[in-house]
Enzyme design. Structure first.
Site, short mmCIF file in Angstrom:
data_model
loop_
_atom_site.label_atom_id
_atom_site.label_comp_id
_atom_site.label_asym_id
_atom_site.label_seq_id
_atom_site.Cartn_x
_atom_site.Cartn_y
_atom_site.Cartn_z
N SER A 129 0.85 -1.19 0.00
CA SER A 129 0.00 0.00 0.00
C SER A 129 0.88 1.23 0.00
O SER A 129 2.03 1.19 0.48
CB SER A 129 -0.89 0.00 1.24
OG SER A 129 -1.52 1.26 1.41
N TYR A 175 -1.43 -0.69 10.56
CA TYR A 175 -1.54 -1.12 9.16
C TYR A 175 -0.39 -0.56 8.34
O TYR A 175 0.28 -1.28 7.59
CB TYR A 175 -2.88 -0.65 8.58
CG TYR A 175 -3.03 -0.94 7.11
CD1 TYR A 175 -3.41 -2.19 6.66
CD2 TYR A 175 -2.77 0.04 6.16
CE1 TYR A 175 -3.53 -2.47 5.31
CE2 TYR A 175 -2.90 -0.23 4.80
CZ TYR A 175 -3.28 -1.48 4.39
OH TYR A 175 -3.39 -1.74 3.05
#
Length: 263
Positions: free
Chosen positions: A143, A156
């Site tokens: 990501s 995350y």
């Protein structure tokens, strides 16, 4: 990709399903892993078969090493080899970055268990067969949170940064037979957002993201799948250890949105 054997973790829906169908459309045989969404995984398998590919759905939790080895064994039993691994399975918890009390050690451990340890365990399980077959292409789904320290939570973002780091380490360790790369998506318009926000909320979110990107685009699963398929294919045989940003330029915005993470 004709006759290659691919495993896609978290392949039941969204990006994973788009990747599985993309591989099938290019002639690969595909094992679609799922943790809970059996019906959706079977739908993805059926879509792969309609594209002319042999496909199989296998339940498993990538955080469990035994499940990872069982998935690889299932692919080997059916097709005799494994050539491509797409580590798409991921998880998160949505917590504002300034809310330090909102994250506990259990949150970090749970997120790292899937996003980092799970990816490592899948790679370890696939490595002997890939080396034996002489071709291995691994693509980790990361990501832009890994680079810009944004996304659904600090845990995350940190897990995806660890995944990028592991991508480089394993590219060194597993060459020349196996290439290891990552893709770093920005926002992807998936059902997760539409289910949470409704049609009007989803449309507003897409417009916001489009306004943040130089290309004025909100990503789709197919956009990111295209990048993954490129890195998995022989056409990328000169590429390893890279983390490819695939975000329509979203990361160039000086104040990226917290909705930029895949999960």
């Amino acid at each position: 990709m004709k006759d290659r054997v691919a495993i896609v973790t978290g392949g039941a829906n969204g990006l994973g399903a788009a990747v599985a169908k993309g591989l099938a459309g290019r002639g690969a045989r595909v094992l679609v892993n799922y943790a809970h969404s059996r019906d959706e995984a079977e739908e993805t398998v059926e879509a792969c078969r309609l594209l002319g590919a042999d496909a199989l759905a296998v339940q498993g939790d990538v955080g469990e090493d035994a499940d990872c080895r069982r998935m690889v064994a299932a692919a080997a039993e059916r097709w005799g080899r494994v050539d491509v691994l797409v580590n798409n399975a991921g998880t998160t918890r949505i917590v504002a970055h300034a809310d330090l009390e909102g994250l506990g050690s259990d949150d970090f451990l749970s997120i790292y268990r899937t996003n980092v340890v799970g990816a490592f365990q899948m790679i370890r399980a696939c490595t002997p067969l890939m080396k034996q077959g002489g071709y291995g292409a691994i693509v980790n789904v990361s990501s832009i949170a890994a680079i810009a320290a944004i996304g659904s939570s600090i845990a995350y973002a940190a897990s995806k940064a660890a995944l990028n780091n592991m991508t480089v380490s394993l590219a060194r360790a597993l060459g020349p037979e196996i290439r290891v790369n990552a893709v770093c998506p920005g926002f992807i318009a998936t059902r997760r957002f539409s289910d949470a926000l409704g049609e009007a909320g989803m449309r507003e979110l897409i417009e916001t993201v489009e306004g943040m990107t130089p290309l004025r685009r909100a990503g789709t699963p197919e956009d990111i799948a295209t990048a993954i398929l490129f890195l998995a294919d022989e056409g990328a045989q000169h590429i390893t250890g890279t983390s490819l940003v695939t975000d329509a330029g979203q990361i160039l915005n000086p104040s990226p949105s917290v909705v930029s993470a895949k999960d």
